[in-house]
Design a protein around this motif. Structure first.
Motif, PDB file in Angstrom:
ATOM      1  N   ASN A  45     -41.775  13.715  11.108  1.00 17.99           N
ATOM      2  CA  ASN A  45     -41.855  13.013  12.399  1.00 17.99           C
ATOM      3  C   ASN A  45     -40.493  12.573  12.914  1.00 17.99           C
ATOM      4  OD1 ASN A  45     -41.205  10.925  10.685  1.00 17.99           O
ATOM      5  ND2 ASN A  45     -42.990   9.661  11.162  1.00 17.99           N
ATOM      6  N   GLY A  46     -39.421  12.936  12.189  1.00 20.71           N
ATOM      7  CA  GLY A  46     -38.075  12.587  12.638  1.00 20.71           C
ATOM      8  C   GLY A  46     -37.523  11.306  12.045  1.00 20.71           C
ATOM      9  N   ASP A  47     -38.366  10.550  11.305  1.00 16.94           N
ATOM     10  CA  ASP A  47     -37.882   9.335  10.658  1.00 16.94           C
ATOM     11  C   ASP A  47     -36.894   9.695   9.552  1.00 16.94           C
ATOM     12  OD1 ASP A  47     -39.396   7.740  12.277  1.00 16.94           O
ATOM     13  OD2 ASP A  47     -41.003   7.415  10.817  1.00 16.94           O
ATOM     14  N   TYR A  48     -36.025   8.751   9.242  1.00 15.91           N
ATOM     15  CA  TYR A  48     -34.955   9.000   8.274  1.00 15.91           C
ATOM     16  C   TYR A  48     -34.830   7.804   7.343  1.00 15.91           C
ATOM     17  CZ  TYR A  48     -30.810  11.687   6.968  1.00 15.91           C
ATOM     18  OH  TYR A  48     -29.915  12.475   6.310  1.00 15.91           O
ATOM     19  N   MET A  49     -34.572   8.053   6.066  1.00 18.60           N
ATOM     20  CA  MET A  49     -34.402   6.976   5.111  1.00 18.60           C
ATOM     21  C   MET A  49     -33.300   7.319   4.123  1.00 18.60           C
ATOM     22  SD  MET A  49     -37.148   5.143   2.593  1.00 18.60           S
ATOM     23  CE  MET A  49     -37.183   6.508   1.448  1.00 18.60           C
ATOM     24  N   ARG A  50     -32.506   6.310   3.784  1.00 23.90           N
ATOM     25  CA  ARG A  50     -31.465   6.447   2.779  1.00 23.90           C
ATOM     26  C   ARG A  50     -31.755   5.442   1.668  1.00 23.90           C
ATOM     27  NH1 ARG A  50     -30.031   5.878   7.726  1.00 23.90           N
ATOM     28  NH2 ARG A  50     -29.029   7.591   8.845  1.00 23.90           N
ATOM     29  N   LEU A  51     -31.647   5.905   0.428  1.00 23.63           N
ATOM     30  CA  LEU A  51     -31.949   5.073  -0.734  1.00 23.63           C
ATOM     31  C   LEU A  51     -30.776   5.090  -1.696  1.00 23.63           C
ATOM     32  CD1 LEU A  51     -34.038   3.498  -2.534  1.00 23.63           C
ATOM     33  CD2 LEU A  51     -34.715   5.746  -3.437  1.00 23.63           C
ATOM     34  N   ARG A  52     -30.438   3.929  -2.209  1.00 28.63           N
ATOM     35  CA  ARG A  52     -29.396   3.822  -3.241  1.00 28.63           C
ATOM     36  C   ARG A  52     -29.947   2.991  -4.389  1.00 28.63           C
ATOM     37  NH1 ARG A  52     -25.941  -0.524  -4.973  1.00 28.63           N
ATOM     38  NH2 ARG A  52     -23.877   0.160  -5.616  1.00 28.63           N
ATOM     39  N   ILE A  53     -29.785   3.490  -5.621  1.00 25.47           N
ATOM     40  CA  ILE A  53     -30.215   2.768  -6.818  1.00 25.47           C
ATOM     41  C   ILE A  53     -29.014   2.656  -7.744  1.00 25.47           C
ATOM     42  CG2 ILE A  53     -31.748   2.809  -8.830  1.00 25.47           C
ATOM     43  CD1 ILE A  53     -33.789   4.283  -7.110  1.00 25.47           C
ATOM     44  N   SER A  54     -28.734   1.408  -8.190  1.00 23.17           N
ATOM     45  CA  SER A  54     -27.541   1.193  -8.996  1.00 23.17           C
ATOM     46  C   SER A  54     -27.687  -0.079  -9.816  1.00 23.17           C
ATOM     47  CB  SER A  54     -26.306   1.112  -8.086  1.00 23.17           C
ATOM     48  OG  SER A  54     -25.118   1.097  -8.856  1.00 23.17           O
ATOM     49  N   ASN A  55     -26.594  -0.452 -10.513  1.00 19.38           N
ATOM     50  CA  ASN A  55     -26.602  -1.677 -11.314  1.00 19.38           C
ATOM     51  C   ASN A  55     -25.545  -2.678 -10.840  1.00 19.38           C
ATOM     52  OD1 ASN A  55     -24.218  -0.509 -12.154  1.00 19.38           O
ATOM     53  ND2 ASN A  55     -24.644  -0.684 -14.347  1.00 19.38           N
ATOM     54  N   HIS A  56     -25.040  -2.486  -9.628  1.00 15.74           N
ATOM     55  CA  HIS A  56     -24.039  -3.417  -9.107  1.00 15.74           C
ATOM     56  C   HIS A  56     -24.218  -3.555  -7.591  1.00 15.74           C
ATOM     57  CE1 HIS A  56     -22.268   0.632  -8.934  1.00 15.74           C
ATOM     58  NE2 HIS A  56     -21.704   0.226  -7.813  1.00 15.74           N
ATOM     59  N   GLY A  57     -23.456  -4.473  -7.018  1.00 16.30           N
ATOM     60  CA  GLY A  57     -23.598  -4.802  -5.604  1.00 16.30           C
ATOM     61  C   GLY A  57     -23.206  -3.684  -4.662  1.00 16.30           C
ATOM     62  N   ILE A  58     -23.337  -3.953  -3.365  1.00 22.22           N
ATOM     63  CA  ILE A  58     -23.093  -2.902  -2.381  1.00 22.22           C
ATOM     64  C   ILE A  58     -21.935  -3.257  -1.451  1.00 22.22           C
ATOM     65  CG2 ILE A  58     -25.515  -2.203  -2.449  1.00 22.22           C
ATOM     66  CD1 ILE A  58     -25.906  -3.421   0.286  1.00 22.22           C
ATOM     67  N   TYR A  59     -21.288  -2.191  -0.996  1.00 23.37           N
ATOM     68  CA  TYR A  59     -20.201  -2.272  -0.034  1.00 23.37           C
ATOM     69  C   TYR A  59     -20.611  -1.399   1.152  1.00 23.37           C
ATOM     70  CZ  TYR A  59     -17.430  -4.236  -3.841  1.00 23.37           C
ATOM     71  OH  TYR A  59     -16.970  -5.025  -4.864  1.00 23.37           O
ATOM     72  N   LEU A  60     -20.856  -2.014   2.286  1.00 27.16           N
ATOM     73  CA  LEU A  60     -21.324  -1.246   3.433  1.00 27.16           C
ATOM     74  C   LEU A  60     -20.278  -0.248   3.921  1.00 27.16           C
ATOM     75  CD1 LEU A  60     -23.458  -3.693   5.604  1.00 27.16           C
ATOM     76  CD2 LEU A  60     -24.047  -2.406   3.542  1.00 27.16           C
ATOM     77  N   GLN A  61     -19.011  -0.505   3.621  1.00 26.49           N
ATOM     78  CA  GLN A  61     -17.969   0.457   3.983  1.00 26.49           C
ATOM     79  C   GLN A  61     -18.243   1.813   3.335  1.00 26.49           C
ATOM     80  OE1 GLN A  61     -14.982  -0.207   6.038  1.00 26.49           O
ATOM     81  NE2 GLN A  61     -15.164   2.014   6.080  1.00 26.49           N
ATOM     82  N   HIS A  62     -18.713   1.784   2.088  1.00 24.24           N
ATOM     83  CA  HIS A  62     -18.991   3.034   1.385  1.00 24.24           C
ATOM     84  C   HIS A  62     -20.136   3.790   2.059  1.00 24.24           C
ATOM     85  CE1 HIS A  62     -18.829   5.863  -1.861  1.00 24.24           C
ATOM     86  NE2 HIS A  62     -20.073   5.632  -2.227  1.00 24.24           N
ATOM     87  N   TRP A  63     -21.172   3.064   2.490  1.00 23.10           N
ATOM     88  CA  TRP A  63     -22.277   3.696   3.212  1.00 23.10           C
ATOM     89  C   TRP A  63     -21.748   4.366   4.491  1.00 23.10           C
ATOM     90  CZ3 TRP A  63     -27.859   2.865   2.426  1.00 23.10           C
ATOM     91  CH2 TRP A  63     -28.140   2.208   1.228  1.00 23.10           C
ATOM     92  N   PHE A  64     -20.907   3.650   5.210  1.00 20.62           N
ATOM     93  CA  PHE A  64     -20.357   4.168   6.476  1.00 20.62           C
ATOM     94  C   PHE A  64     -19.510   5.414   6.224  1.00 20.62           C
ATOM     95  CE2 PHE A  64     -16.862   4.247   9.581  1.00 20.62           C
ATOM     96  CZ  PHE A  64     -17.567   4.295  10.773  1.00 20.62           C
ATOM     97  N   ASP A  65     -18.635   5.368   5.213  1.00 20.18           N
ATOM     98  CA  ASP A  65     -17.751   6.497   4.935  1.00 20.18           C
ATOM     99  C   ASP A  65     -18.541   7.747   4.525  1.00 20.18           C
ATOM    100  OD1 ASP A  65     -15.572   4.918   5.524  1.00 20.18           O
ATOM    101  OD2 ASP A  65     -15.113   4.450   3.426  1.00 20.18           O
ATOM    102  N   LYS A  66     -19.563   7.566   3.680  1.00 21.85           N
ATOM    103  CA  LYS A  66     -20.383   8.704   3.252  1.00 21.85           C
ATOM    104  C   LYS A  66     -21.115   9.328   4.441  1.00 21.85           C
ATOM    105  CE  LYS A  66     -23.012   8.516  -0.367  1.00 21.85           C
ATOM    106  NZ  LYS A  66     -22.614   9.687  -1.169  1.00 21.85           N
ATOM    107  N   ASN A  67     -21.641   8.474   5.310  1.00 21.46           N
ATOM    108  CA  ASN A  67     -22.380   8.974   6.476  1.00 21.46           C
ATOM    109  C   ASN A  67     -21.442   9.700   7.440  1.00 21.46           C
ATOM    110  OD1 ASN A  67     -23.347   8.081   9.525  1.00 21.46           O
ATOM    111  ND2 ASN A  67     -25.047   8.742   8.221  1.00 21.46           N
ATOM    112  N   ARG A  68     -20.289   9.114   7.660  1.00 20.75           N
ATOM    113  CA  ARG A  68     -19.312   9.718   8.567  1.00 20.75           C
ATOM    114  C   ARG A  68     -18.840  11.067   8.038  1.00 20.75           C
ATOM    115  NH1 ARG A  68     -13.779   9.771   8.864  1.00 20.75           N
ATOM    116  NH2 ARG A  68     -12.867   9.919  10.957  1.00 20.75           N
ATOM    117  N   GLU A  69     -18.557  11.131   6.748  1.00 26.11           N
ATOM    118  CA  GLU A  69     -18.096  12.378   6.138  1.00 26.11           C
ATOM    119  C   GLU A  69     -19.162  13.473   6.247  1.00 26.11           C
ATOM    120  OE1 GLU A  69     -16.857  14.010   1.706  1.00 26.11           O
ATOM    121  OE2 GLU A  69     -16.598  11.884   2.176  1.00 26.11           O
ATOM    122  N   ALA A  70     -20.412  13.100   6.023  1.00 25.77           N
ATOM    123  CA  ALA A  70     -21.499  14.083   6.114  1.00 25.77           C
ATOM    124  C   ALA A  70     -21.603  14.659   7.516  1.00 25.77           C
ATOM    125  CB  ALA A  70     -22.826  13.440   5.707  1.00 25.77           C
ATOM    126  N   ARG A  71     -21.466  13.800   8.529  1.00 28.87           N
ATOM    127  CA  ARG A  71     -21.570  14.273   9.914  1.00 28.87           C
ATOM    128  C   ARG A  71     -20.359  15.124  10.300  1.00 28.87           C
ATOM    129  NH1 ARG A  71     -21.125  10.411  13.115  1.00 28.87           N
ATOM    130  NH2 ARG A  71     -20.947   8.629  11.713  1.00 28.87           N
TER     131      ARG A  71
END
Length: 202
Positions: A45-71
């Motif tokens: 239906n066009g919906d999109y989801m991203r999932l991250r599983i880990s044992n430490h905190g998150i840095y939104l910069q990393h999410w942004f960089d990965k998404n930007r690089e993929a595009r």
């Protein structure tokens, strides 16, 4: 000794974050190659989801960089303000922290600053739902419930539904890029310790 500690001792098992992560990833058909496992899902239906599983905190910069690089690399990924962004963290137990030379309990970070290469605040803003579970407090039934909720989340393409009723085992944040993190429910371990101290003094 609280009820959870007693239950885990009776069961003769204290979960580690690594063990839980492997169990959860196996339940959703993934394997761990690095400390953090990222997976993206696109639904008919066009919906999109991203999932991250880990044992430490998150840095939104990393999410942004990965998404930007993929595009940039030509992948047909929408920006992070489209769809659900979910981070599941299993905090390391005491033995894991000792082995890694970390203080127990390890602080779980929510770093929301996101900049472009030019140093500007990234736009549009995006949100990540971040849930941290305290591994050593979880039972086998808890781990199974978390796995089942993730399976349902992934298969249906819906937001993650918290399956545990005991909020002492979890803390949930809403992390929005370039805004302070907001705690939605649960207690950080520091809050729990401070409350226990006040109760003993009172």
């Amino acid at each position: 000794m609280d009820k959870q500690d007693f239950e885990n001792i009776v069961n003769n098992h204290i979960f580690s974050s690594s063990e839980i992560i492997d169990n959860v990833l196996n339940a959703i058909g993934l394997t761990r190659a690095k400390m953090s496992t990222y997976q993206q899902y696109c639904y008919p239906n066009g919906d999109y989801m991203r999932l991250r599983i880990s044992n430490h905190g998150i840095y939104l910069q990393h999410w942004f960089d990965k998404n930007r690089e993929a595009r940039i690399n030509g992948q047909n990924n929408p920006k992070l303000n489209i769809g659900h962004n979910i981070a599941i963290t299993f905090a390391p137990n005491e033995q894991e922290c000792l082995s890694a030379g970390e203080i127990f309990p390890m602080k779980i970070k929510n770093v929301s600053s996101v900049k472009t290469k030019q140093g500007n605040n990234a736009k549009p803003q995006f949100k990540v739902k971040h849930i941290c579970y305290y591994s050593w407090m979880l039972t086998k039934e808890d781990v199974n419930s978390i796995s089942a909720s993730l399976v349902n989340c992934i298969s249906m393409g819906i937001d993650y539904n918290e399956p545990l009723e005991d909020i002492d085992k979890i803390v949930e944040w809403e992390d929005t890029s370039n805004r302070p993190p907001i705690k939605i429910k649960g207690k950080t371990l520091l809050q729990g310790r401070n409350e226990n101290k006040r109760q003993r003094i009172g």
